[in-house]
Design an enzyme around this catalytic site. Structure first.
Site, PDB file in Angstrom:
ATOM      1  N   GLY A 239     -10.590   1.257   0.326  1.00  0.00           N
ATOM      2  CA  GLY A 239     -11.890   1.085  -0.316  1.00  0.00           C
ATOM      3  C   GLY A 239     -12.170   1.940  -1.523  1.00  0.00           C
ATOM      4  O   GLY A 239     -13.191   1.741  -2.185  1.00  0.00           O
ATOM      5  N   GLU A 273      -5.759   3.231   4.130  1.00  0.00           N
ATOM      6  CA  GLU A 273      -5.308   1.881   3.758  1.00  0.00           C
ATOM      7  C   GLU A 273      -5.703   1.515   2.328  1.00  0.00           C
ATOM      8  O   GLU A 273      -6.448   0.552   2.106  1.00  0.00           O
ATOM      9  CB  GLU A 273      -5.933   0.851   4.714  1.00  0.00           C
ATOM     10  N   PRO A 274      -5.225   2.248   1.339  1.00  0.00           N
ATOM     11  CA  PRO A 274      -5.632   1.911  -0.033  1.00  0.00           C
ATOM     12  C   PRO A 274      -4.928   0.651  -0.536  1.00  0.00           C
ATOM     13  O   PRO A 274      -3.755   0.418  -0.238  1.00  0.00           O
ATOM     14  CB  PRO A 274      -5.164   3.134  -0.838  1.00  0.00           C
ATOM     15  N   ARG A 276      -6.613  -1.548  -3.729  1.00  0.00           N
ATOM     16  CA  ARG A 276      -7.051  -1.598  -5.129  1.00  0.00           C
ATOM     17  C   ARG A 276      -6.687  -0.323  -5.900  1.00  0.00           C
ATOM     18  O   ARG A 276      -6.246  -0.393  -7.040  1.00  0.00           O
ATOM     19  CB  ARG A 276      -8.578  -1.773  -5.147  1.00  0.00           C
ATOM     20  N   ARG A 312     -11.615 -13.045  -9.810  1.00  0.00           N
ATOM     21  CA  ARG A 312     -12.621 -11.987  -9.606  1.00  0.00           C
ATOM     22  C   ARG A 312     -13.877 -12.146 -10.476  1.00  0.00           C
ATOM     23  O   ARG A 312     -14.986 -12.005  -9.960  1.00  0.00           O
ATOM     24  CB  ARG A 312     -11.998 -10.602  -9.786  1.00  0.00           C
ATOM     25  N   TYR A 316     -17.005 -12.668  -8.042  1.00  0.00           N
ATOM     26  CA  TYR A 316     -17.882 -11.499  -7.853  1.00  0.00           C
ATOM     27  C   TYR A 316     -18.655 -11.129  -9.113  1.00  0.00           C
ATOM     28  O   TYR A 316     -19.315 -10.091  -9.131  1.00  0.00           O
ATOM     29  CB  TYR A 316     -17.065 -10.249  -7.507  1.00  0.00           C
ATOM     30  N   CYS A 342     -11.815 -27.064 -14.779  1.00  0.00           N
ATOM     31  CA  CYS A 342     -13.025 -27.903 -14.886  1.00  0.00           C
ATOM     32  C   CYS A 342     -14.131 -27.397 -13.971  1.00  0.00           C
ATOM     33  O   CYS A 342     -14.514 -28.064 -12.998  1.00  0.00           O
ATOM     34  CB  CYS A 342     -12.661 -29.350 -14.572  1.00  0.00           C
ATOM     35  N   GLU A 343     -14.599 -26.233 -14.243  1.00  0.00           N
ATOM     36  CA  GLU A 343     -15.709 -25.617 -13.506  1.00  0.00           C
ATOM     37  C   GLU A 343     -16.471 -24.752 -14.505  1.00  0.00           C
ATOM     38  O   GLU A 343     -15.836 -23.990 -15.244  1.00  0.00           O
ATOM     39  CB  GLU A 343     -15.211 -24.665 -12.400  1.00  0.00           C
ATOM     40  N   TYR A 371      -5.919  -7.866  -6.225  1.00  0.00           N
ATOM     41  CA  TYR A 371      -6.767  -9.036  -6.002  1.00  0.00           C
ATOM     42  C   TYR A 371      -6.746  -9.970  -7.222  1.00  0.00           C
ATOM     43  O   TYR A 371      -7.734 -10.619  -7.545  1.00  0.00           O
ATOM     44  CB  TYR A 371      -8.199  -8.617  -5.622  1.00  0.00           C
TER      45      TYR A 371
END
Ligand SMILES: Cc1ncc(COP(=O)(O)O)c(C=O)c1O
Length: 417
Positions: A239, A273-274, A276, A312, A316, A342-343, A371
């Site tokens: 995190g 648990e890294p 990112r 991403r 987000y 096409c969005e 990610y």
């Protein structure tokens, strides 16, 4: 800190001009720095040196086999959340006894696979899962090592989609229920209680949520001891945030400085648990400008990478710095940098000031190592892009660009339909 810097006005990955990599492998392409990956991993192992620990890299951040192998050779373990990630980790040489397995929806087959491989422990997310693990272990005449993932109800103050440790989230077992759940686990014949786990979210830019959550875990550990249950592994999850723009998140050493004083004198092995923070700034996505388009009151720079390659920003509203691969000192424009999908949600940046690019120019989306590729898809039937790693002056492909044939390779047209 990363190794994507400008030299004589041209963006380099370590010692290689980015444009040279694109010339060889095409665009779009993910490029990773070997040196950055090592430095980031070592920042964790050095920070926690002196206390028994395992750095279990969160494979979901980027699960390319070459990257997992680099971390395996550094002594890294893995945090996995699926049978596929477990397969990748083992295949890359990460010893099973350094692998922890989280996730709210482990299937029977995945549990069986993890037991067969003898992973270090399951990070169990519900009582129902505990019952299933006990059942499968019984059939296999094994004991299943477990930790309960406890939900400490701590706000990590990050984006709601990457916040996981609040009561309303699907993750973990509520703090109030944890003691009872451990008691249930203790009575199960094929469950071996080994640890305790929490992971409260991602892109956390302060140490205080980690400290607050750990304090809650430790008081539970004390309570467990009073109830005859000894915890050997304390897993504080991942995190730690990274600078995407002007954030100044704590470094691994800051995290260690905040967390270790709570653990001295206690006989644990610590698991971190890294994901990112190891891979995020170790990778970029390079994309080519296809067209410039003047909209009504808005300019668009249309590039050949879309939300399927890097989701991403769309998912987000995440910010990624975007820079030209070759600086040309042109005048600045403010534009949306959008992909070919096409969005309307297909964008890499909105209202961004950039040097006015020309058709065919390359631009780099920074901080895309975590990610990025691991969340990519083939939406709009776009083949998955290539991934390349650079080490000093050398570079090599770690995932070939897919072909159109790859898109349909596993599809069948039944004759009787
Ligand atoms: C259980 C668990 N551990 C570790 C991580 C890695 O988080 P980060 O990449 O923010 O370090 C995640 C990310 O979602 C996770 O769910």
């Amino acid at each position: 800190m990363h190794d994507f810097l400008f030299k004589s006005g041209e963006l380099h990955a370590e010692d290689v001009p980015v444009s040279r990599i694109v010339k060889r492998y095409g665009s779009p392409v993910y490029i990773y720095s070997h040196r950055t990956i090592l430095r980031h991993f070592r920042a964790f192992s050095e920070a926690f040196d002196g206390y028994p620990h395992i750095i279990c890299y969160a494979a979901k951040a980027n699960s390319n086999s070459a990257i997992l192998k680099i971390l395996a050779e550094e002594g890294g373990g893995a945090d996995v959340v699926s049978g596929g990630e477990l397969f990748r980790a083992i295949n890359a040489g990460i010893p099973a006894n350094r692998i922890v397995y989280a996730g709210v929806g482990k299937t029977t087959e995945e549990i069986r696979y993890a037991l067969k491989e003898r992973i270090l422990m399951f990070n169990v997310e519900s009582e129902a899962e505990l019952i299933e693990i006990n059942r499968v272990a019984g059939i296999m005449k094994r004991n299943a090592p477990i930790a309960l993932r406890v939900n400490p109800d701590i706000d990590p103050e990050t984006h709601p989609y990457i916040s996981t440790g609040l009561k309303r989230h699907k993750f973990g077992i509520p703090m109030e229920d944890a003691l009872e759940c451990y008691r249930i686990a203790k009575r199960m014949p094929h469950i071996e209680i080994l640890g305790i786990h929490k992971h409260i979210g991602s892109q956390i830019t302060k140490v205080s949520p980690f400290v607050d959550a750990l304090k809650k875990l430790l008081s539970l550990v004390d309570n467990l001891r009073l109830n005859g249950m000894e915890i050997r592994y304390i897993d504080i999850g991942g995190g730690l945030g990274i600078p995407y723009n002007d954030e100044e998140p704590p470094q691994p050493k800051d995290l260690a400085k905040a967390v270790l004083p709570l653990l001295w004198g206690r006989d644990f092995t610590l698991i971190v648990e890294p994901g990112r923070s190891i891979l995020g700034n170790a990778g970029i996505l390079v994309t080519k400008v296809l067209y410039l388009k003047k909209g009504l009151g808005k300019d668009f720079v249309i590039v050949d990478a879309g939300m399927n390659d890097l989701i991403r920003p769309s998912l987000y509203g995440a910010f990624h710095r975007i820079v030209p691969v070759v600086k040309r000192k042109r005048k600045k424009i403010i534009a949306d940098i959008v992909g070919p999908i096409c969005e309307s949600g297909d964008f890499l940046a909105k209202d961004r000031e950039i040097e006015r690019p020309f058709q065919g120019d390359l631009i780099a989306v920074m901080s895309a190592g975590a990610y990025g590729f691991s969340m990519a898809s083939r939406y709009n039937s776009r083949p998955m892009v290539a991934e390349v790693i650079v080490r000093g002056k050398t570079f090599g492909i770690i995932r070939q660009r897919e072909t159109y044939e790859d898109l349909i390779a596993r599809e069948r047209i039944p004759e009787d339909i």
